[in-house]
Design a protein around this motif. Structure first.
Motif, PDB file in Angstrom:
ATOM      1  N   LEU A  44       7.312   9.717 -12.676  1.00  0.00           N
ATOM      2  CA  LEU A  44       8.439   8.781 -12.732  1.00  0.00           C
ATOM      3  C   LEU A  44       9.409   9.280 -13.801  1.00  0.00           C
ATOM      4  CD1 LEU A  44       8.487   4.925 -12.595  1.00  0.00           C
ATOM      5  CD2 LEU A  44       9.701   6.096 -14.449  1.00  0.00           C
ATOM      6  N   LEU A  45      10.658   9.483 -13.409  1.00  0.00           N
ATOM      7  CA  LEU A  45      11.694   9.878 -14.363  1.00  0.00           C
ATOM      8  C   LEU A  45      12.545   8.658 -14.668  1.00  0.00           C
ATOM      9  CD1 LEU A  45      12.930  12.379 -15.881  1.00  0.00           C
ATOM     10  CD2 LEU A  45      14.667  12.372 -14.086  1.00  0.00           C
ATOM     11  N   TYR A  46      12.542   8.259 -15.932  1.00  0.00           N
ATOM     12  CA  TYR A  46      13.338   7.117 -16.387  1.00  0.00           C
ATOM     13  C   TYR A  46      14.676   7.645 -16.902  1.00  0.00           C
ATOM     14  CZ  TYR A  46      14.623   2.976 -19.182  1.00  0.00           C
ATOM     15  OH  TYR A  46      15.272   1.874 -19.723  1.00  0.00           O
ATOM     16  N   THR A  69       0.945   0.633 -21.610  1.00  0.00           N
ATOM     17  CA  THR A  69       0.493   1.075 -20.286  1.00  0.00           C
ATOM     18  C   THR A  69      -0.486   2.235 -20.459  1.00  0.00           C
ATOM     19  OG1 THR A  69       2.708   0.496 -19.464  1.00  0.00           O
ATOM     20  CG2 THR A  69       1.273   1.725 -17.968  1.00  0.00           C
ATOM     21  N   GLU A  70      -1.766   1.946 -20.260  1.00  0.00           N
ATOM     22  CA  GLU A  70      -2.817   2.929 -20.560  1.00  0.00           C
ATOM     23  C   GLU A  70      -2.685   4.224 -19.770  1.00  0.00           C
ATOM     24  OE1 GLU A  70      -6.766   1.441 -20.330  1.00  0.00           O
ATOM     25  OE2 GLU A  70      -6.445  -0.115 -21.839  1.00  0.00           O
ATOM     26  N   ASN A  71      -2.257   4.120 -18.514  1.00  0.00           N
ATOM     27  CA  ASN A  71      -2.220   5.326 -17.669  1.00  0.00           C
ATOM     28  C   ASN A  71      -0.836   5.969 -17.599  1.00  0.00           C
ATOM     29  OD1 ASN A  71      -1.050   3.292 -16.203  1.00  0.00           O
ATOM     30  ND2 ASN A  71      -2.077   3.782 -14.279  1.00  0.00           N
ATOM     31  N   ALA A  72       0.025   5.682 -18.586  1.00  0.00           N
ATOM     32  CA  ALA A  72       1.354   6.300 -18.660  1.00  0.00           C
ATOM     33  C   ALA A  72       1.375   7.354 -19.754  1.00  0.00           C
ATOM     34  CB  ALA A  72       2.422   5.243 -18.938  1.00  0.00           C
ATOM     35  N   GLY A  86       0.785  -1.234   0.000  1.00  0.00           N
ATOM     36  CA  GLY A  86       0.000   0.000   0.000  1.00  0.00           C
ATOM     37  C   GLY A  86       0.812   1.276   0.000  1.00  0.00           C
ATOM     38  N   VAL A  87       2.122   1.181   0.258  1.00  0.00           N
ATOM     39  CA  VAL A  87       2.963   2.391   0.238  1.00  0.00           C
ATOM     40  C   VAL A  87       3.180   2.817  -1.212  1.00  0.00           C
ATOM     41  CG1 VAL A  87       5.228   3.372   0.767  1.00  0.00           C
ATOM     42  CG2 VAL A  87       4.121   1.835   2.396  1.00  0.00           C
ATOM     43  N   MET A  88       2.854   4.072  -1.508  1.00  0.00           N
ATOM     44  CA  MET A  88       2.959   4.601  -2.873  1.00  0.00           C
ATOM     45  C   MET A  88       3.806   5.881  -2.858  1.00  0.00           C
ATOM     46  SD  MET A  88       0.852   2.517  -4.619  1.00  0.00           S
ATOM     47  CE  MET A  88      -0.064   3.245  -5.983  1.00  0.00           C
ATOM     48  N   PHE A  89       4.523   6.108  -3.926  1.00  0.00           N
ATOM     49  CA  PHE A  89       5.441   7.257  -4.009  1.00  0.00           C
ATOM     50  C   PHE A  89       4.848   8.400  -4.834  1.00  0.00           C
ATOM     51  CE2 PHE A  89       8.206   3.591  -3.270  1.00  0.00           C
ATOM     52  CZ  PHE A  89       8.973   4.047  -2.205  1.00  0.00           C
ATOM     53  N   ASP A  90       5.162   9.624  -4.401  1.00  0.00           N
ATOM     54  CA  ASP A  90       4.794  10.801  -5.188  1.00  0.00           C
ATOM     55  C   ASP A  90       5.673  10.913  -6.434  1.00  0.00           C
ATOM     56  OD1 ASP A  90       2.835  12.337  -3.382  1.00  0.00           O
ATOM     57  OD2 ASP A  90       4.501  11.884  -2.027  1.00  0.00           O
ATOM     58  N   ARG A  91       6.956  10.600  -6.249  1.00  0.00           N
ATOM     59  CA  ARG A  91       7.904  10.673  -7.365  1.00  0.00           C
ATOM     60  C   ARG A  91       8.903   9.525  -7.262  1.00  0.00           C
ATOM     61  NH1 ARG A  91       7.359  16.154  -9.487  1.00  0.00           N
ATOM     62  NH2 ARG A  91       6.132  17.287  -7.942  1.00  0.00           N
ATOM     63  N   ALA A 117      13.490  10.314 -19.863  1.00  0.00           N
ATOM     64  CA  ALA A 117      12.081  10.375 -20.267  1.00  0.00           C
ATOM     65  C   ALA A 117      11.251  10.536 -18.998  1.00  0.00           C
ATOM     66  CB  ALA A 117      11.660   9.111 -21.008  1.00  0.00           C
ATOM     67  N   LYS A 118      10.291  11.457 -19.032  1.00  0.00           N
ATOM     68  CA  LYS A 118       9.482  11.770 -17.852  1.00  0.00           C
ATOM     69  C   LYS A 118       8.044  11.310 -18.081  1.00  0.00           C
ATOM     70  CE  LYS A 118       8.802  15.746 -14.759  1.00  0.00           C
ATOM     71  NZ  LYS A 118       9.200  17.163 -14.561  1.00  0.00           N
ATOM     72  N   LEU A 119       7.561  10.498 -17.137  1.00  0.00           N
ATOM     73  CA  LEU A 119       6.212   9.920 -17.247  1.00  0.00           C
ATOM     74  C   LEU A 119       5.337  10.340 -16.082  1.00  0.00           C
ATOM     75  CD1 LEU A 119       7.573   6.358 -18.050  1.00  0.00           C
ATOM     76  CD2 LEU A 119       6.343   7.773 -19.705  1.00  0.00           C
ATOM     77  N   VAL A 120       4.058  10.578 -16.377  1.00  0.00           N
ATOM     78  CA  VAL A 120       3.082  10.865 -15.336  1.00  0.00           C
ATOM     79  C   VAL A 120       1.983   9.810 -15.382  1.00  0.00           C
ATOM     80  CG1 VAL A 120       1.222  12.464 -14.673  1.00  0.00           C
ATOM     81  CG2 VAL A 120       3.500  13.346 -15.124  1.00  0.00           C
TER      82      VAL A 120
END
Length: 436
Positions: A372-374, A395-398, A315-320, A428-431
């Motif tokens: 997420l910064l790749y 990935t639909e939500n990327a 359940g722990v999720m990251f902002d970035r 590459a920067k993904l939201v």
């Protein structure tokens, strides 16, 4: 027990790189305590230098030695590499370059090869002009053929990339904005070794980056121990800048060692809660040391980024998330020339699979609307643009987000090594657009 001479040590290290696939940087860390302080730069120069121009030296040996030196005689081959490198690339008197390598053969219990080593090196000195005319008749890449072929296929400027890889890298500093501006710190460095150009648009680096005219020991940098600057490549400094960390956010620096990115995140957002993750426990020590020097705090975890459930609570999720994935490191060859001989063509497909696995696993731990910064230090499209295109398509939500590099706005950025710039990096920067 008598310590081995610097040339004997250099030959042993080269053998371990070429025949056992060991990392030269890791080997240098191990061997430094066994060397006299004055010998460390000498051994580094020879070992890194031999890896930089290996095919040229190997060709010379083939012209001078009737039968290939294999098996137990491979160390003799490495001593010849050490001798030839000194003659061609170092300001070592020729009598010392030859004589000291012959002595090193005795130290390494290779007395029966003294005559061969002496004869080969002296023949090269006598016939140097004609031998080099044969060797240098055509432009040499000093890179493995498979890698050159990949570059040819991907980039019209492949020759420029090869030439840049064969150069010595500049030394870059990242100025800590909590202590100083770049311009103020540049003044403190003085004209003797500070890069005078402060135009970041010219070499496309962030506004915290300074390139030195000449590399120096960190001990000579003003207030280094007080955290005013960190040694970090100019293009690498984009990673934390592009991530845009904010105070109070939960941020993951995945594959964090040696800690340059972690500390940069905290320089920008001192109140952020940062987790520095790396799979290699021994490398996390460097992260801890860097945090301590900069008087920063982060949670350090040894774990596998592809299996977050093993080290992160449900359940722990990251902002970035800053995802600097394991890669071929083909963008930092000028800094680590042994990569050319350690990396195999078959490694690339395996790395691409691992990167995809990590990217998918980390995406599941990113909050809705999170970033997420790749990032990689590779210049191969398989690991970079093709990897990201495949992920976004599946990935639909990327969603790819535009990044700003001093006015150049792009959704994916491939840097190449540059004599007046940084190393080869990809971003590459993904939201995450929704909660699935």
């Amino acid at each position: 027990m008598k310590k081995l001479s610097s040339r004997a040590v250099a030959a042993q290290l080269i053998l371990q790189v070429l025949d056992k696939g060991q990392s030269l940087s890791a080997l240098m860390v191990e061997v430094q305590p066994k060397l006299a302080e004055k010998d460390v730069p000498f051994v580094q120069e020879i070992t890194f230098g031999v890896c930089r121009v290996l095919p040229r030296l190997e060709w010379i040996i083939r012209l001078l030695v009737a039968k290939p030196l294999k098996g137990k005689t491979r160390l003799v081959h490495c001593l010849l590499l050490v001798g030839l490198y000194q003659i061609l690339y170092m300001r070592v008197p020729t009598h010392a370059a030859v004589g000291e390598v012959v002595k090193a053969s005795q130290e390494l219990k290779l007395q029966s090869f003294k005559g061969l080593i002496n004869g080969v090196l002296r023949q090269f000195l006598r016939e140097q002009e004609s031998i080099l005319a044969k060797v240098d008749k055509n432009w040499q890449t000093n890179h493995p053929e498979w890698f050159v072929n990949k570059l040819k296929k991907a980039y019209p400027n492949w020759r420029e990339i090869i030439d840049a890889n064969n150069e010595r890298p500049p030394m870059w500093l990242r100025v800590n904005a909590q202590h100083s501006t770049r311009d103020d710190y540049a003044v403190r460095l003085g004209d003797n070794f500070a890069k005078s150009s402060q135009d970041t648009t010219a070499c496309c680096v962030p506004d915290c980056a300074i390139m030195l005219n000449n590399p120096v020991a960190v001990s000579s940098l003003p207030d280094f121990e007080n955290g005013f600057v960190t040694v970090q490549d100019g293009h690498a400094q984009w990673s934390a800048k592009l991530l845009e960390p904010q105070n109070e956010e939960l941020i993951l620096d995945a594959c964090a060692a040696p800690g340059g990115k972690t500390t940069h995140i905290l320089e920008q957002a001192p109140q952020a809660k940062v987790i520095a993750l790396d799979i290699e426990k021994n490398r996390l020590k460097r992260v801890s040391e860097n945090l301590q020097r900069l008087n920063q705090t982060a949670e350090i975890i040894c774990g596998d980024a592809s299996q977050p459930d093993l080290w992160l609570e449900k359940g722990v999720m990251f902002d970035r998330i800053l995802l600097d994935v394991p890669c071929s490191a083909t963008g930092i060859i000028r800094r680590h020339p042994d990569i050319k001989w350690l990396r195999k063509e078959s490694d690339i497909a395996e790395l691409v699979k691992l990167q995809a696995k990590i990217l998918n696993a980390m995406w599941q731990r990113l909050k809705p609307n999170g970033t997420l910064l790749y990032a990689t230090c590779s210049i191969l499209p398989d690991e970079n643009s093709e990897q990201i295109q495949s992920f976004v398509e599946n990935t639909e939500n990327a969603k790819l987000v535009e990044m700003d590099f001093n006015g150049e706005k792009v959704t994916m950025k491939q840097f190449f090594p540059n004599a007046q710039g940084g190393d080869g990096f990809f971003y590459a920067k993904l939201v995450k657009t929704d909660s699935e």
